[in-house]
Design an enzyme around this catalytic site. Structure first.
Site, short mmCIF file in Angstrom:
data_model
loop_
_atom_site.label_atom_id
_atom_site.label_comp_id
_atom_site.label_asym_id
_atom_site.label_seq_id
_atom_site.Cartn_x
_atom_site.Cartn_y
_atom_site.Cartn_z
N THR A 173 -26.65 9.26 -40.97
CA THR A 173 -27.56 8.34 -41.28
C THR A 173 -29.02 8.45 -40.83
O THR A 173 -30.04 8.15 -41.39
CB THR A 173 -26.89 7.10 -41.47
OG1 THR A 173 -25.73 6.94 -42.22
CG2 THR A 173 -28.24 5.95 -41.76
N TYR A 201 -28.10 7.06 -50.08
CA TYR A 201 -29.08 7.83 -49.65
C TYR A 201 -28.40 9.29 -49.47
O TYR A 201 -26.84 9.21 -49.31
CB TYR A 201 -29.65 7.36 -47.96
CG TYR A 201 -28.45 6.87 -47.33
CD1 TYR A 201 -28.10 7.86 -46.37
CD2 TYR A 201 -28.25 5.49 -47.08
CE1 TYR A 201 -27.00 7.48 -45.42
CE2 TYR A 201 -27.42 5.30 -45.92
CZ TYR A 201 -26.67 6.21 -45.40
OH TYR A 201 -25.76 5.88 -44.43
N THR A 216 -22.82 7.97 -37.73
CA THR A 216 -22.06 6.90 -37.30
C THR A 216 -20.51 6.93 -37.39
O THR A 216 -19.45 6.40 -36.85
CB THR A 216 -22.70 5.58 -37.42
OG1 THR A 216 -22.45 5.40 -38.85
CG2 THR A 216 -23.99 5.59 -36.86
N ASP A 217 -20.28 7.57 -38.79
CA ASP A 217 -18.73 7.36 -39.31
C ASP A 217 -17.74 7.90 -38.19
O ASP A 217 -16.55 7.64 -37.96
CB ASP A 217 -18.38 7.97 -40.43
CG ASP A 217 -18.76 6.77 -41.76
OD1 ASP A 217 -19.26 5.67 -41.32
OD2 ASP A 217 -18.92 7.49 -42.95
N LYS A 252 -16.93 1.82 -33.65
CA LYS A 252 -17.58 1.17 -34.74
C LYS A 252 -16.97 0.07 -35.38
O LYS A 252 -15.70 0.00 -35.85
CB LYS A 252 -17.69 2.31 -35.91
CG LYS A 252 -18.96 1.98 -36.85
CD LYS A 252 -18.99 2.83 -37.93
CE LYS A 252 -20.02 2.50 -38.69
NZ LYS A 252 -20.27 3.48 -39.73
N GLU A 293 9.24 -1.45 -25.80
CA GLU A 293 10.85 -1.39 -25.92
C GLU A 293 11.22 0.13 -24.97
O GLU A 293 10.74 0.66 -25.16
CB GLU A 293 11.17 -1.16 -27.32
CG GLU A 293 10.44 -2.11 -28.33
CD GLU A 293 11.09 -3.63 -28.24
OE1 GLU A 293 12.29 -3.62 -27.49
OE2 GLU A 293 10.51 -4.48 -28.44
#
Length: 330
Positions: A13, A27, A93-94, A166, A289
């Site tokens: 981005t 975009y 950023t993903d 994020k 556990e």
């Protein structure tokens, strides 16, 4: 003498372009090249001697292991050079937190590596990319940033690659560290760290990074997301498809439904490494556990499922044992 900082552009981005300056979605990611990105921030010349190169021009949701390994290889080359004092990476950023953590695992030098990005495209009104780039260069050039591993810098904050994630789909303050918080900030251009360095790279990181440079892909390690009425059929499916490891994002403290636990136990018996993580945003996955320990499941500690996956992939490439992983995650 100015520090010498090299910028690697990966797209995302921060390099996005839209037809309308008011658009923050729809975009084309990675459309703006490194030359234009650097030209938008002439102030970097006052901070450091900055050079740049275009390593990729992708939407980070589409990044492959091959592209991440290429990034690891190039950063390694730069860190070994005597004429580079720090590296800045512009990235979507993903998957930023994943690439950052992969780099952090094999970070062998005291030179800063800083990853930044943006939540608004370069063509947007009030684009956040230029200031993020400027702040990233400031951090990379700061003596106080040395020997801190890989850092993530956005929105005037500095985070460790290990703990940052994020948190929001669209907010510019999306990157947060739920456990521990930001480790520093850039206050009106001044780099400030709140506390000392805490490194979490793998032992023998230099040789591990060299090993990764010869890889074109990473072992198949899926992340399976726990939910109510999970019957474990996906565990059997990925095991049959050749998974070398499985990260199970369970509920709460990595809780696993009984039917899933049985399938994961069978997977361990087949030689598949299983990490027990959590779908919760915050907190540490610890021993729970007794049956989990008996089955050989490994608690992910402070790592979220996506980062636990990368750790397991690197460990498998390097022949690390389950005992090595437990010790590292403790």
């Amino acid at each position: 003498m100015q520090k010498r900082i090299h910028i690697l552009a990966m797209g995302g981005t921060i390099a996005g372009s839209a037809n309308d300056s008011s658009a923050t979605t729809g975009y084309q990611a990675g459309a703006v090249g490194i030359v234009e990105l650097m030209a938008a921030v002439p102030q970097v010349k006052e901070i450091a001697e900055v050079t740049g190169e275009q390593l990729a021009a992708i939407d980070s949701k589409d990044i492959t292991a091959a592209e991440q390994l290429q990034l690891v290889s190039r950063v390694r080359e730069l860190l070994l050079k005597g004429d580079v004092d720090g590296v800045v990476i512009t990235h979507g950023t993903d998957t930023m937190e994943e690439s950052a953590y992969l780099l952090d695992l094999v970070h062998f030098a005291d030179k800063p590596v800083v990853i930044t990005g943006a939540m608004r495209p370069a063509t947007a009104l009030s684009a956040d990319g230029p200031l993020n780039i400027l702040d990233a260069v400031r951090v990379a050039a700061a003596d106080s940033a040395r020997d801190r591993g890989v850092l993530v810098v956005l929105n005037n904050e500095i985070h460790s690659a290990r703990l940052v994630t994020k948190m929001s789909t669209t907010a510019v303050e999306t990157f947060q560290s739920p456990v521990g918080g930001a480790i520093g900030a850039i206050n009106d251009g001044v780099v400030v760290f709140y506390h000392g360095a805490e490194l979490h790279h793998l032992p023998n990181a230099l040789s591990v990074s060299e090993k990764l440079t010869s890889q074109k892909e990473l072992p198949y390690v899926p992340v399976l997301y726990g939910h109510s009425d999970d019957d474990g059929r996906l565990v059997k499916l990925v095991a049959d498809e050749g998974a070398k490891g499985i990260v199970y994002a369970g509920m709460g403290n990595g809780s696993i439904p009984a039917r899933v636990e049985a399938e994961l136990g069978a997977a361990v018996e087949q030689g598949i490494v299983v990490i027990r993580a959590s779908s919760s945003i915050s907190g540490m996955v610890t021993k729970a556990e007794a049956s989990y320990e008996e089955a050989g499941f490994i608690a992910s500690g402070l790592l979220n499922p996506r980062k636990a996956r990368l750790l397991l992939q690197v460990a498998l490439v390097c022949g690390k044992s389950a005992a090595d992983l437990r010790k590292f995650l403790a």
